[in-house]
Design an enzyme around this catalytic site. Structure first.
Site, PDB file in Angstrom:
ATOM      1  N   GLU A 165      21.081 -32.074 -40.998  1.00  0.00           N
ATOM      2  CA  GLU A 165      21.370 -33.481 -41.252  1.00  0.00           C
ATOM      3  C   GLU A 165      20.234 -34.355 -40.730  1.00  0.00           C
ATOM      4  OE1 GLU A 165      24.050 -35.585 -38.351  1.00  0.00           O
ATOM      5  OE2 GLU A 165      24.904 -33.578 -38.146  1.00  0.00           O
TER       6      GLU A 165
ATOM      7  N   SER B 264      31.207 -33.928 -39.409  1.00  0.00           N
ATOM      8  CA  SER B 264      31.858 -35.224 -39.596  1.00  0.00           C
ATOM      9  C   SER B 264      31.770 -35.687 -41.036  1.00  0.00           C
ATOM     10  CB  SER B 264      31.217 -36.258 -38.666  1.00  0.00           C
ATOM     11  OG  SER B 264      31.492 -35.974 -37.316  1.00  0.00           O
TER      12      SER B 264
ATOM     13  N   ASN C 129      24.195 -30.529 -27.752  1.00  0.00           N
ATOM     14  CA  ASN C 129      24.667 -30.395 -29.126  1.00  0.00           C
ATOM     15  C   ASN C 129      23.475 -30.293 -30.069  1.00  0.00           C
ATOM     16  OD1 ASN C 129      26.024 -30.479 -31.544  1.00  0.00           O
ATOM     17  ND2 ASN C 129      26.736 -32.588 -31.328  1.00  0.00           N
TER      18      ASN C 129
ATOM     19  N   SER D   3      36.417 -39.583 -34.291  1.00  0.00           N
ATOM     20  CA  SER D   3      35.736 -38.303 -34.460  1.00  0.00           C
ATOM     21  C   SER D   3      36.496 -37.173 -33.790  1.00  0.00           C
ATOM     22  CB  SER D   3      34.308 -38.385 -33.905  1.00  0.00           C
ATOM     23  OG  SER D   3      33.580 -37.220 -34.216  1.00  0.00           O
TER      24      SER D   3
ATOM     25  N   CYS E 288      27.294 -31.722 -39.214  1.00  0.00           N
ATOM     26  CA  CYS E 288      27.096 -30.441 -38.519  1.00  0.00           C
ATOM     27  C   CYS E 288      27.587 -29.233 -39.314  1.00  0.00           C
ATOM     28  CB  CYS E 288      27.799 -30.484 -37.166  1.00  0.00           C
ATOM     29  SG  CYS E 288      27.238 -31.815 -36.093  1.00  0.00           S
TER      30      CYS E 288
ATOM     31  N   LYS F  70      39.263 -27.813 -24.881  1.00  0.00           N
ATOM     32  CA  LYS F  70      40.471 -28.448 -25.404  1.00  0.00           C
ATOM     33  C   LYS F  70      40.857 -27.851 -26.756  1.00  0.00           C
ATOM     34  CE  LYS F  70      39.655 -32.911 -23.122  1.00  0.00           C
ATOM     35  NZ  LYS F  70      39.388 -34.354 -23.323  1.00  0.00           N
TER      36      LYS F  70
ATOM     37  N   HIS G  82      32.280 -25.185 -33.053  1.00  0.00           N
ATOM     38  CA  HIS G  82      31.236 -26.205 -33.036  1.00  0.00           C
ATOM     39  C   HIS G  82      31.401 -26.995 -31.738  1.00  0.00           C
ATOM     40  CE1 HIS G  82      28.692 -29.559 -33.894  1.00  0.00           C
ATOM     41  NE2 HIS G  82      29.709 -30.401 -33.946  1.00  0.00           N
TER      42      HIS G  82
ATOM     43  N   THR H  10      25.394 -36.685 -25.257  1.00  0.00           N
ATOM     44  CA  THR H  10      25.905 -35.615 -26.119  1.00  0.00           C
ATOM     45  C   THR H  10      24.853 -35.167 -27.129  1.00  0.00           C
ATOM     46  OG1 THR H  10      26.880 -37.166 -27.724  1.00  0.00           O
ATOM     47  CG2 THR H  10      28.274 -36.463 -25.887  1.00  0.00           C
TER      48      THR H  10
ATOM     49  N   ALA I  44      29.620 -40.449 -11.002  1.00  0.00           N
ATOM     50  CA  ALA I  44      29.240 -39.044 -10.868  1.00  0.00           C
ATOM     51  C   ALA I  44      30.298 -38.162 -11.525  1.00  0.00           C
ATOM     52  CB  ALA I  44      29.095 -38.686  -9.391  1.00  0.00           C
TER      53      ALA I  44
ATOM     54  N   LYS J 226      33.540 -29.658 -23.051  1.00  0.00           N
ATOM     55  CA  LYS J 226      34.940 -29.953 -22.732  1.00  0.00           C
ATOM     56  C   LYS J 226      35.792 -29.978 -23.994  1.00  0.00           C
ATOM     57  CE  LYS J 226      36.203 -30.858 -19.116  1.00  0.00           C
ATOM     58  NZ  LYS J 226      36.761 -30.046 -18.019  1.00  0.00           N
TER      59      LYS J 226
END
Length: 554
Positions: A130, A413, A379, A256, A164, A308, A299, A206, A79, A304
């Site tokens: 893409e 990427s 995303n 990545s 992206c 960061k 992007h 994601t 969880a 999270k």
């Protein structure tokens, strides 16, 4: 001197007036308040357009989603792995009824309808994606079917692809076109759209899907700051799609993240050097830092990582500062990290934790609002960063936005990245371009809330169906049409030659959302055009199908 010469009745002049018979009449028209908003009167102003940028935006996301908390249980992971570890709450997804063509058709037509624009007023259309369903034919050519009734085929641009980053490259091309000698006075339209799906495993949560359309021209409420782009390009296999018959990418997750963060470092450094040089020419002796941005959007592969990333910018500020105050202020208590090498900190948990804490207030004020769509839809690949920009606009008043500098970091990427800045106009008065732009996006939360939640099992079935039917010929999609938002374009069949046919779901629906979409928060047309109005879509004759178009014979 002029971007183009007005010679015949067939030319639309820069004042946005149709069928002018002479340059003299064109000159007189510059005195009239009736002209294409954002266009540059050829006789009245200099040839170089001012404040080129985003005039209008439209966002589309699928009508169904899966809860990430339920997906955690379904996948048998701990969880909080997706909800806390990734920072994701919900993930939107498409059935086999939607593909990149339908997504882009939907978002473009919605922008044109809600803006009150005619298709003749668009001189450039470029798609960043893409999600490739044809190795030759561009998605842009599919969108040209929307232009057919207007008779406008003089529309530059095709598709742009690099993971992206394609949407940003398309946007830069549009801005550059308007600022160039090639510009003919019409708008540019940029579309970023993708369906982000992954094979079963740790990367699947994601995913997401959606599209963003942006209208580009001069005198924009969101103006690109000239010369302020910090770009970094490098070769890496962090995320790529070598299998031409699969939607799924090959992903090296750790690499990545390293590529993303290293690109952010390099782009920020280049951007700061460029703005510092500009400031020096203006007689200002100061260094650029996070404090110079009212908002910062990124992007967003997952929320999270964005948090960061903002912490990462503060780390850069700290290491570049000649004598940071570690006793008080944002750098308080960070003296232990004074001598770290930035290239050694990508996965340093101590550095990450310390600077996420130090940047928490900056995150709350500059970035958190940008994660609305990302958190609720996932995303979207190329539209991701522009969904973040739209989220900021949707949650602030014109007065709160006026005069602010918005930093934008775009990453794709492979890899390609740019950090650039947008300056918001000072004019926040009622009825201003900024007011209309903000008003057009104020229904984002309501639209997100109106979606249908499905179980993880149904989501998995949809993913399996897409996997098994991707690129099939002579195929009729199985997904429900009734679950789509009214006005959504969808796929009806792929024939034996792989030609795709689309239909638009009727706008006449008793779902309460659509009334809100049509009127939104706008009491009049967003950007009225003096040119011929967009023709109405014929009413459906049977079922939900309204207008049928295909992707051509090629």
């Amino acid at each position: 001197h002029f971007p183009f010469t007005i010679m015949t009745e067939s030319v639309i002049n820069l004042c946005g007036l149709h069928h002018q018979t002479s340059v003299v009449k064109s000159a007189r028209s510059c005195l009239s308040p009736i002209r294409m908003p954002g266009s540059l009167p050829a006789v009245c102003e200099a040839a170089w357009p001012k404040d080129v940028g985003i005039i209008a935006m439209e966002v589309y996301f699928p009508s169904q989603y899966v809860e990430q908390a339920e997906l955690e249980e379904f996948d048998g992971v701990g969880a909080g792995k997706y909800t806390v570890g990734l920072g994701q709450a919900r993930m939107g997804f498409c059935s086999d009824r939607e593909d990149i063509g339908s997504l882009c058709l939907t978002v473009v037509q919605r922008l044109m309808e809600r803006s009150g624009l005619s298709y003749e007023s668009v001189g450039r259309l470029e798609v960043g994606t893409e999600t490739i369903i044809d190795k030759s034919k561009s998605t842009k050519t599919v969108l040209m079917q929307l232009f057919e009734e207007s008779g406008n085929t003089d529309v530059e641009g095709v598709d742009t692809t690099n993971a992206c980053y394609g949407g940003t490259a398309a946007l830069f091309n549009a801005v550059n076109w308007v600022e160039s000698s090639s510009w003919d006075g019409r708008y540019a339209l940029v579309v970023a759209g993708d369906i982000a799906v992954y094979a079963t495993g740790s990367a699947r949560p994601t995913g997401g899907a959606g599209a963003v359309a942006m209208l580009v021209g001069p005198n924009a409420p969101l103006a690109f700051e000239r010369g302020l782009r910090g770009t970094h390009m490098q070769h890496a296999y962090d995320f790529y799609k070598p299998d031409m018959v699969s939607e799924y990418p090959v992903v090296d997750g750790k690499l990545s993240i390293q590529c993303y963060l290293s690109a952010l470092d390099r782009c920020y450094s280049v951007y700061r050097n460029k703005i510092h040089a500009q400031w020096q020419r203006e007689g200002l002796d100061k260094r650029c830092s996070l404090e110079d941005f009212g908002f910062m959007v990124f992007h967003s592969p997952y929320c999270k990582l964005v948090q960061k990333s903002l912490a990462r910018l503060m780390l850069n500020d700290f290491l570049c500062h000649h004598s940071p105050d570690t006793q008080s202020g944002p750098f308080s208590g960070l003296e232990a990290f004074r001598d770290v090498k930035i290239e050694d900190t990508y996965f340093d948990r101590d550095v990450e934790k310390a600077f996420m804490k130090a940047s928490s207030e900056a995150f709350e004020s500059k970035t958190k609002a940008s994660l609305l769509i990302s958190n609720q839809n996932g995303n979207m690949y190329t539209p991701s960063v522009y969904g973040c920009l739209a989220s900021v606009l949707a949650q602030h008043t014109p007065q709160q936005l006026a005069g602010q500098r918005i930093g934008v970091f775009s990453y794709g990427s492979g890899f390609a990245a740019t950090l650039y800045s947008i300056k918001v106009t000072q004019d926040a008065t009622p009825g201003s371009a900024l007011d209309k732009l903000v008003s057009s996006l104020c229904d984002l939360q309501a639209r997100l809330d109106s979606r249908k939640k499905v179980s993880p099992d149904v989501f998995a079935q949809n993913m399996k169906l897409r996997e098994e039917t991707h690129h099939l010929a002579n195929y009729i999609p199985q997904g429900s049409v009734e679950e789509l938002f009214p006005g959504t374009w969808y796929l009806t069949r792929v024939d034996e030659k792989h030609r795709r046919q689309y239909v638009r779901r009727s706008m006449n629906d008793d779902r309460p959302l659509e009334a809100g979409l049509i009127t939104s928060c706008i009491t009049a047309e967003h950007i009225p055009s003096p040119l011929k109005k967009m023709p109405r879509i014929p009413a459906a004759t049977a079922g939900p199908e309204g207008l049928v178009i295909s992707n051509g014979d090629h």
